[in-house]
Every structure is written in C-alpha cells, then in structure tokens.
Scaffold this motif. Structure first.
Motif, mmCIF file in Angstrom:
data_model
loop_
_atom_site.group_PDB
_atom_site.id
_atom_site.type_symbol
_atom_site.label_atom_id
_atom_site.label_comp_id
_atom_site.label_asym_id
_atom_site.label_seq_id
_atom_site.Cartn_x
_atom_site.Cartn_y
_atom_site.Cartn_z
ATOM 1 N N LYS A 5 0.730 -1.121 -0.004
ATOM 2 C CA LYS A 5 0.075 -0.107 0.056
ATOM 3 C C LYS A 5 0.815 1.282 -0.062
ATOM 4 O O LYS A 5 0.427 2.415 -0.454
ATOM 5 N N ASP A 6 2.106 1.118 0.592
ATOM 6 C CA ASP A 6 2.959 2.545 0.569
ATOM 7 C C ASP A 6 3.327 2.921 -0.911
ATOM 8 O O ASP A 6 4.044 3.845 -1.023
ATOM 9 N N PHE A 7 3.232 2.122 -1.762
ATOM 10 C CA PHE A 7 3.816 1.897 -3.152
ATOM 11 C C PHE A 7 2.504 2.624 -4.099
ATOM 12 O O PHE A 7 2.913 3.003 -5.241
ATOM 13 N N ILE A 8 1.392 2.739 -3.488
ATOM 14 C CA ILE A 8 0.411 3.357 -4.302
ATOM 15 C C ILE A 8 0.373 4.834 -4.403
ATOM 16 O O ILE A 8 0.545 5.467 -3.383
ATOM 17 N N SER A 9 0.617 5.458 -5.650
ATOM 18 C CA SER A 9 0.722 6.887 -5.750
ATOM 19 C C SER A 9 -0.296 7.551 -5.135
ATOM 20 O O SER A 9 -1.579 7.311 -5.187
ATOM 21 N N LYS A 10 -0.103 8.641 -4.457
ATOM 22 C CA LYS A 10 -1.026 9.845 -4.214
ATOM 23 C C LYS A 10 -1.606 10.621 -4.952
ATOM 24 O O LYS A 10 -0.671 10.806 -6.052
ATOM 25 N N PRO A 11 -2.683 11.220 -4.766
ATOM 26 C CA PRO A 11 -2.984 12.499 -5.741
ATOM 27 C C PRO A 11 -2.036 13.514 -5.935
ATOM 28 O O PRO A 11 -1.405 13.747 -5.045
ATOM 29 N N PHE A 12 -1.805 14.055 -6.843
ATOM 30 C CA PHE A 12 -0.847 15.154 -7.261
ATOM 31 C C PHE A 12 -1.544 16.411 -7.967
ATOM 32 O O PHE A 12 -2.423 16.010 -8.867
ATOM 33 N N SER A 13 -0.784 17.543 -7.878
ATOM 34 C CA SER A 13 -1.201 18.507 -8.589
ATOM 35 C C SER A 13 -0.252 19.097 -9.526
ATOM 36 O O SER A 13 -0.527 19.729 -10.373
ATOM 37 N N THR A 14 0.895 18.375 -9.558
ATOM 38 C CA THR A 14 1.836 18.753 -10.626
ATOM 39 C C THR A 14 1.540 18.250 -12.211
ATOM 40 O O THR A 14 0.925 17.089 -12.391
ATOM 41 N N VAL A 15 1.646 19.130 -13.036
ATOM 42 C CA VAL A 15 1.122 18.755 -14.624
ATOM 43 C C VAL A 15 2.332 18.599 -15.394
ATOM 44 O O VAL A 15 3.290 19.653 -15.474
ATOM 45 N N ILE A 16 2.634 17.660 -16.049
ATOM 46 C CA ILE A 16 3.763 17.457 -17.024
ATOM 47 C C ILE A 16 3.239 16.903 -18.270
ATOM 48 O O ILE A 16 2.509 16.148 -18.527
ATOM 49 N N GLU A 17 3.489 17.757 -19.184
ATOM 50 C CA GLU A 17 2.815 17.741 -20.553
ATOM 51 C C GLU A 17 3.615 16.708 -21.447
ATOM 52 O O GLU A 17 3.049 15.921 -21.984
ATOM 53 N N ASN A 18 5.078 16.709 -21.429
ATOM 54 C CA ASN A 18 5.951 15.754 -22.090
ATOM 55 C C ASN A 18 7.262 15.894 -21.491
ATOM 56 O O ASN A 18 7.663 16.752 -20.892
ATOM 57 N N GLY A 19 8.116 14.873 -22.322
ATOM 58 C CA GLY A 19 9.221 14.863 -21.917
ATOM 59 C C GLY A 19 9.923 13.508 -22.220
ATOM 60 O O GLY A 19 9.170 12.605 -22.680
ATOM 61 N N SER A 20 11.162 13.072 -21.763
ATOM 62 C CA SER A 20 11.817 12.012 -21.894
ATOM 63 C C SER A 20 12.826 11.535 -20.938
ATOM 64 O O SER A 20 13.291 12.598 -20.304
ATOM 65 N N PHE A 21 13.111 10.397 -20.568
ATOM 66 C CA PHE A 21 14.173 9.948 -19.666
ATOM 67 C C PHE A 21 14.752 8.656 -20.289
ATOM 68 O O PHE A 21 14.417 8.090 -21.161
ATOM 69 N N GLN A 22 16.095 8.749 -19.916
ATOM 70 C CA GLN A 22 16.790 7.415 -20.434
ATOM 71 C C GLN A 22 17.712 6.726 -18.929
ATOM 72 O O GLN A 22 18.376 7.611 -18.420
ATOM 73 N N TRP A 23 17.541 5.516 -19.081
ATOM 74 C CA TRP A 23 18.284 4.680 -18.220
ATOM 75 C C TRP A 23 19.029 3.564 -18.638
ATOM 76 O O TRP A 23 18.227 2.930 -19.571
ATOM 77 N N SER A 24 20.163 3.202 -18.009
ATOM 78 C CA SER A 24 20.431 1.761 -18.045
ATOM 79 C C SER A 24 20.365 0.976 -16.834
ATOM 80 O O SER A 24 20.268 1.696 -16.041
#
Length: 362
Positions: A5-24
């Motif tokens: 249950k601790d890993f269930i995301s809580k409501p958020f107010s931040t708005v992110i329209e687009n973007g990208s990430f890269q990981w190995s």
C-alpha cells in the motif's frame, strides 16, 4: 517495513505535458538462487546476486499527455525498429503496476530499448529490461511528486521491476543485492531488492564474471514454467530451507572473504537449481554436453592450480565463470585456451560486478 500500500501513488497537482528519460540497468547473476514463486511475483525463497556491469539494457522513455483516452498507449522500439512481439509483455506489466502508478494511462509512451549484448546471445534480458523501464517510470513519478526521497525512488523502482520479472528487482542497485525476507538480512523484503547491508570483504570487490555462451538458442523451458513446477515439487520445501541456510552461510563468507566456502555454496546452488528441474514433473535437462565439459575443466584447473575460480549457472546451458580480480590474468588465459572452444561459435562475454542502474537523462 514498507507494504504494498505504501507504493500506491497519492493524488498530485503537478502537470507534466511531455518529456523523456533514459536509463540503463544491468543484468544480475544469482549466487543463492530464487526458484519458485507465489502469487504477485513473491519469491518462495530469498536470493542474493552479483549485479553485473557490462550486460545491460538501455531504455529511453518519451511521454506525451493524452486527451480522453482511458487505455494504455505505447509504441515499442527495439534497437530503433518496431518490435510488436515484445508488446504483450509490456502491456501485461503496465496492467500489473497500474494500481501503483495510475498516472500511466494519462500519457502515450514511446519505449526505445536496446541491449549491450546481442539479443540472440542466450543472456536473459528480462531482468535488465524491466529494471530499466521501471527506473524510467519512476523518473516520471518523481516529476509528478518532487518531494520523493531517493531511497523511496529506488525501493519503488525495484518493487515495480519485480512485477515485470522477479529477478529484475535485483538490477536496480549494486554491488550485491538480496531479495526476499531473511531473518539475518536487515531490511530484506519479498517486495523489493535491497543492497547487502554488511561490509563486503575486499576479496569480492570488482569480482569477475566471464559468461561462456554454450547455447544461444531459445530457452528449452521459460522461467515462468520452471518456477511453476516448484508448486508440487517433491523436494520444494527442502530446497526453500536450503536457500535460507545458504544465504546465512554466504552472508558470513562475503563479510570474511572466505573464497573456498564461497565456491562451495555458489557451485552447490547452481547444481541444485538444475537438479530441481531434473526432478520435477515434467522434467528437463537444461545443461548441454559442453556445459558439463566446462564444469569438469574448471574443477580440474582449480584442483591443479589452487586458483579460486568457480562456476554458476542460470536456468540454461551457459556458464558464468566467477573469479577474483587479482587472478584475472591467469583465469582469462585458462578460459581462452581451455574453455572458449566449448562455446557456440567461440562466443563469450567479459563482465564484472557493477553498481546498478545509471541515469542518462539530461
């Protein structure tokens, strides 16, 4: 202790329209094997692994906010080309983690992934692939929840990766990772992997892993099927108890640097894994004749030279040859002159213990 249950995301107010990430994220090789699981990718026994360094998956995740679409939406590229046959596994993964990451349906994703090792090499990429994808998803979540701590980021990434491929939870961090509840490992959990909590002896720093590619074909039996065979296995309970005992033993070995005892545990664990497959119903022999030739050559070489070189195996025919960095010259001479001839087309990969996932995002 964190719960699901601790890993269930809580409501958020931040708005992110687009973007990208890269990981190995790297692959890993278990020293004490995980074999058998319960519902929701929960291991039947704890395991411990070396996180590798060179065998890794590099994944870029691009995202764009959608309008009025309540379905998962993603394109999947492998080495720059559409890979439709991979999509069902990703779809299943997203469905599994939706309860913990409900924001995923708000975006269309482009997942562009590649491996540092050939796809047909016989090296399993599910652990590294799911770990890399989980790290990218958590990067998006951290944008939505800027107050997230780094520790929670890592634990939830491992938690999510596990839901894609059990052993993937051991590919988030390095150098040695424990997955599964164990009385002597502080912080250990069935839900995620944790870094080995004790000081590691210098003998195990930069430990080497040369992977001998004996058979680069499709697995004879999938890991999922193999794990399921433990449900009614006549020796299952003895095996699970043995894993707990071996994890207790190898904990002391990693702290004290006892290479002789390390070899005994690691080789016994590899052979036990294969014996479980040979004594299940239906039964399978995953080793090939050349696997056995390599094992016997390693035993002979170790007896004659006293050089602490040993082997371990995944659920397949390929052999991981493990040895300390300070005997690398002698070990590689032995490997190239005596063992490579047993590899398919003479192929092998040189690797070593690494530090876990790396963020390439700008």
């Amino acid at each position: 202790m964190l719960s699901e249950k601790d890993f269930i995301s809580k409501p958020f107010s931040t708005v992110i329209e687009n973007g990208s990430f890269q990981w190995s994220a790297p692959s890993n090789i278990a020293l004490v094997k995980y074999w058998g699981k319960k519902e929701h990718q929960i291991p039947a026994n704890p395991s411990i692994s070396f996180t590798l360094n060179n065998c890794k998956t590099i994944t870029k995740l691009a995202f764009a906010k959608k309008q009025n679409d309540s379905n998962f939406s993603f394109d999947l590229l492998f080495e720059g080309q559409p890979k439709e046959d991979f999509k069902p596994k990703i779809q299943k993964f997203l469905e599994r983690i939706e309860i913990y990451c409900p924001y995923l349906k708000d975006y269309h994703f482009t997942i562009d992934t590649e491996n540092s090792f050939p796809h047909s090499s016989g090296i399993a990429s599910s652990a590294s692939g799911m770990a890399a994808l989980a790290m990218n998803i958590m990067s998006l979540e951290r944008k939505l929840y800027p107050e997230m701590t780094q520790n929670f980021f890592n634990l939830k990434a491992s938690f999510l990766a596990r839901l894609g491929s059990g052993s993937a939870c051991r590919s988030v961090k390095g150098n040695i990772v424990v997955w599964g509840n164990h009385a002597e490992i502080e912080g250990s959990s069935d839900l995620f992997g944790v870094e080995f909590p004790a000081k590691i002896h210098d003998n195990f720093k930069n430990y080497q892993d040369t992977i001998l590619l004996v058979d680069k074909g499709e697995k004879q039996v999938s890991s999922t099927v193999g794990h399921d065979l433990m449900h009614h296995h006549p020796f299952a309970q003895q095996r699970f108890a043995q894993a707990h005992e071996n994890l207790s033993a190898i904990k002391k070995v990693l702290e004290k640097g006892d290479l002789t005892e390390f070899i005994k545990i690691v080789e016994s664990e590899a052979l036990t894994l294969h014996s479980m497959m040979m004594t299940s119903i239906p039964y399978f022999i995953l080793m090939k004749p050349n696997t056995l030739e390599i094992i016997n050559k390693i035993w002979q070489f170790r007896n004659e030279t006293k050089i602490p070189i040993c082997f371990t195996l995944d659920a397949g025919a390929n052999v991981h040859v493990l040895y300390p960095e300070n005997v690398r010259v002698e070990a590689m001479q032995f490997i190239t002159t005596e063992l490579v001839g047993y590899c398919q087309n003479g192929n092998y990969i040189c690797d070593q213990v690494g530090d876990g996932a790396i963020n390439f995002s700008i």
